[in-house]
Design an enzyme around this catalytic site. Structure first.
Site, short mmCIF file in Angstrom:
data_model
loop_
_atom_site.label_atom_id
_atom_site.label_comp_id
_atom_site.label_asym_id
_atom_site.label_seq_id
_atom_site.Cartn_x
_atom_site.Cartn_y
_atom_site.Cartn_z
N CYS A 2 0.77 -0.89 -0.30
CA CYS A 2 -0.28 0.17 -0.41
C CYS A 2 0.53 1.27 0.03
O CYS A 2 2.01 1.61 0.31
CB CYS A 2 -0.83 -0.40 0.82
N ARG A 29 3.61 -0.59 -4.30
CA ARG A 29 3.03 -1.05 -3.30
C ARG A 29 2.03 -1.44 -3.08
O ARG A 29 2.01 -2.00 -2.06
CB ARG A 29 3.64 0.90 -2.11
N TRP A 74 -3.27 -2.63 -1.37
CA TRP A 74 -2.34 -3.47 -1.71
C TRP A 74 -3.31 -4.74 -1.03
O TRP A 74 -3.29 -4.97 0.38
CB TRP A 74 -0.78 -4.69 -1.90
N ASN A 100 -1.03 1.71 5.75
CA ASN A 100 -0.53 0.54 5.53
C ASN A 100 -0.19 -0.06 6.78
O ASN A 100 0.19 0.44 7.68
CB ASN A 100 0.85 1.49 4.58
N GLY A 101 -1.07 -1.12 6.57
CA GLY A 101 0.09 -2.30 7.30
C GLY A 101 -1.90 -3.12 8.25
O GLY A 101 -2.13 -2.98 7.30
N GLU A 467 18.33 -16.68 -8.96
CA GLU A 467 17.66 -15.03 -9.26
C GLU A 467 17.15 -15.61 -10.57
O GLU A 467 15.72 -14.63 -10.73
CB GLU A 467 18.76 -14.48 -8.71
N LYS A 471 12.98 -14.69 -11.67
CA LYS A 471 12.38 -13.62 -12.71
C LYS A 471 12.06 -14.08 -13.57
O LYS A 471 11.09 -13.46 -14.23
CB LYS A 471 14.18 -12.57 -13.27
N GLU A 474 8.55 -14.14 -11.37
CA GLU A 474 7.80 -13.30 -11.20
C GLU A 474 7.00 -12.67 -12.10
O GLU A 474 6.31 -12.08 -12.08
CB GLU A 474 8.66 -12.12 -10.30
N HIS A 490 19.64 -36.93 -8.56
CA HIS A 490 19.12 -37.65 -6.77
C HIS A 490 17.64 -37.44 -7.00
O HIS A 490 17.43 -37.26 -5.74
CB HIS A 490 19.38 -36.51 -5.93
N LYS A 584 6.50 -4.50 -3.66
CA LYS A 584 7.60 -3.83 -3.67
C LYS A 584 8.16 -4.30 -2.22
O LYS A 584 9.47 -5.53 -2.45
CB LYS A 584 7.43 -2.75 -4.04
C1 F6R Z 1 11.95 -10.37 -6.09
C2 F6R Z 1 11.20 -9.65 -4.99
C3 F6R Z 1 11.75 -9.75 -3.48
C4 F6R Z 1 12.09 -9.27 -2.97
C5 F6R Z 1 12.18 -9.63 -1.01
C6 F6R Z 1 13.08 -9.31 -0.15
O1 F6R Z 1 12.09 -9.73 -7.68
O2 F6R Z 1 11.22 -8.01 -5.14
O3 F6R Z 1 11.54 -11.07 -3.35
O4 F6R Z 1 13.37 -9.70 -3.28
O5 F6R Z 1 10.41 -8.97 -1.22
O6 F6R Z 1 12.41 -7.00 -0.76
P1 F6R Z 1 13.60 -6.37 0.09
O7 F6R Z 1 14.67 -6.25 -0.78
O8 F6R Z 1 12.58 -5.25 -0.02
O9 F6R Z 1 14.20 -7.25 2.08
#
Ligand code: F6R
Length: 589
Positions: A2, A29, A74, A100-101, A467, A471, A474, A490, A584
């Protein structure tokens, strides 16, 4: 989760437009619905507009005015409906609330409010806040009513309250981020700086327990508990407006991927004092524990390999699984918490537990003024600039480059590491271009209709596969599963059928031949092998060739995954900047 944004003394007299534009910058957000409340010129009553859906192309029909607040949501409590979108009003419609929360005790508070005769329109936890303030306003000042209400909320929360009659915005923080921006006469409060960066870069990041009151005449900071006034600590950020714009790219995600040719080598020039301070602790014998979530946790794992190469033992954890191991942290531990936002609840919980047991807390962050930064003994801001796309890219590579420098600072070879990163920057400058984009687009076209992909890598390329896979998942919603090359035999190999896309991530290193053997095993089962490596091999059915940068080859290897995720997402109709169900910063457990 949010985004909150409020303005007072809007210079254009188009406060609703200002809020709408700012909310578009906060959309990362939360993006299931949005809403704005304005106090129009002469009237005391508030006008509200709210809609389900992304804010990207939205317009507002709200009238002129200089005071407004808005929110991008959100959903946590209550489905995605117009009624559940913020702002929420009290029964008198004089108070509008953004939140927000999560208000953990909202049900018991709601029962009391219902008994007192309040009517609820939404299913949210937020709406109780408006009614609680209304109730207290019957015999208290606005400040007391809002502060008193906020203190009754259990959980990590930030709120912004607009009171029409007194033309006041009050915002309070406990666990969810808030930042105040001061313009010439105009002032702002938001969940993040990009909302108002166009107007000012003079900011105060609220800490937990702080509240701000914005009126037409003043901006005042308070301790929410005692109600006493506090001094602001203003700082001028070096962020530019362009940092929060798409700069000609169709999406922030692509812009941020391409920016890495600058952000990665930049890490070699900054934070040298903090890196050396942390390295000195490690040289003095402190044990390294790295913890983070999501992408940042893969950075932690990759860093563990960098440290190991320098003969330094480090442990790495997903912060959400750290607590059973917190007991092993003590004053001989350097706990390195890695977080783009510095607000991830699980990372904060882990960091607090480690610190409680005596560890020195080092925060590797990108966003500034975060809770993690406040908690830390040493802060290393990785300097990637605002990362707006929900999918993390440049923050990851800047974090990893910084940890690479740290691993070399410990054994006194940081100058060489700086040079390697500068050389990598030069290589990326040539390689990360339109030609590569076209090559990845062609690859994406061949993969678009697959629902399952597998990835293998060994040693440094193992976290790189994690990683890379994240990507793809996501950004394009394709199932992509990473494995250590050694794990294949395995059990994993049962998953491979004729035509299954298999990515093989590799560097020109001493385990290259083992990885190629895994590629051969995958190929023998019908797998279609896509090499992501700085060399050619008969095992690869196709290859995206990456620059040979020694240990740092994992950077371009991961960048291919970022680009591929992006183009697959675009091709499959996903919104690469705002993938479904994600936010985010994950500020809830
Ligand atoms: C992946 C992504 C999430 C964040 C995770 C941690 O693209 O954005 O997996 O990496 O939520 O977020 P931070 O780095 O803000 O603690």
């Amino acid at each position: 989760m949010c985004g909150i944004f409020g303005v007072i003394n809007d210079q254009t007299n188009e406060a609703a437009q200002t809020i709408l534009t700012g909310l578009k910058k906060l959309e990362y957000r939360g993006y299931d619905s949005w809403g704005i409340a304005i106090k129009p010129g002469s009237s005391d009553s508030l006008l509200v507009e709210k809609h389900v859906g992304k804010i990207g192309l939205a317009q507002t029909s709200l009238p002129q005015g200089t005071i407004a607040i808005g929110h991008t949501r959100w959903a946590t409590h209550g489905g995605v409906t117009d009624a559940n979108a913020h702002p929420h009003l009290d029964c008198t419609k004089k108070i509008a609330v953004l939140h927000n929360g999560i208000v953990e005790n909202y049900q018991e508070l709601k029962v009391k409010l219902l008994e007192q005769g309040h009517t609820f329109i939404s299913e949210t936890d937020t709406e109780i806040i408006a009614h609680l303030i209304e109730e207290k306003l019957k015999n208290q000042s606005l400040k007391k009513a809002v502060f008193g209400t906020f203190k009754e909320l259990v959980g990590s929360n930030a709120i912004a309250v607009l009171h029409g009659k007194s033309e006041t915005i009050i915002a309070c923080r406990n666990g969810s981020p808030l930042v105040v921006g001061m313009g010439v006469a105009d002032a702002y409060v938001a969940s993040d700086v990009p909302a108002f960066l166009k107007f000012t870069n003079n900011v105060h990041f609220l800490i937990d327990g702080e509240s701000v009151i914005l009126t037409k005449k003043s901006i005042l900071l308070y301790n929410t508990d005692s109600g006493s006034e506090k001094k602001f600590s203003w700082s001028v950020l070096d962020w530019k407006v362009e940092d929060a714009e798409k700069g000609g790219y169709p999406h922030f995600l692509l812009k941020e991927i391409m920016e890495q040719k600058k952000t990665i080598p930049k890490t070699a020039q900054i934070n040298l004092v903090e890196i050396e301070k942390t390295a000195a602790l490690i040289r003095a014998g402190k044990k390294i524990v790295l913890a983070a979530c999501g992408t940042a946790s893969y950075c932690a794992l990759a860093a563990k390999y960098f440290f190991a190469q320098g003969g330094i033992h480090a442990e790495s954890y997903g912060a959400y699984e750290f607590l059973p191991f917190a007991q092993f942290c003590n004053s001989d531990t350097v706990f390195i918490a890695i977080s783009q936002s510095g607000e991830t609840a699980d990372t904060l919980i882990a960091a607090k537990a480690a610190k409680k047991n005596g560890a020195t807390l080092v925060a590797l962050v990108n966003a500034r003024g975060s809770t993690l930064e406040r908690l830390a003994d040493i802060t290393i801001p990785v300097g990637a600039g605002p990362e707006i796309a929900v999918v993390s890219t440049k923050a990851f590579t800047s974090q990893l480059a910084t940890l690479y420098l740290l691993s070399h600072a410990v054994d006194g070879t940081i100058a060489k590491a700086q040079q390697n990163l500068t050389d990598l920057g030069n290589a990326l400058e040539k390689w990360l271009d339109v030609k590569l984009q076209k090559q990845v687009v062609e690859l994406a076209k061949t993969l678009m209709d697959h629902e399952d992909m597998y990835l293998v890598g060994k040693h440094l390329n193992y976290p790189a596969t994690m990683e890379f896979a994240l990507k793809i998942k996501e950004a394009s919603y394709i199932h992509a599963e990473p494995f250590a090359a050694g794990e294949l035999k395995h059990g994993v190999i049962t998953l491979i059928q004729k035509g299954t896309p298999c990515f093989v991530l590799s560097s020109n290193d001493r385990v290259k031949h083992e990885v190629l053997s895994s590629a051969a095993e995958l190929k023998a089962r019908g797998g279609h092998i896509v090499g992501i490596a700085p060399y050619e091999s008969l095992e690869f059915d196709s290859l995206i060739k990456t620059p040979d940068a020694g240990d740092l080859t994992i950077f371009p290897n991961v960048i291919v995954g970022q680009l591929l995720g992006y183009y697959l997402g675009v091709g499959r109709g996903a919104d690469p900047d705002k993938p479904r169900n994600l936010a985010k910063s994950v500020t809830v457990k």
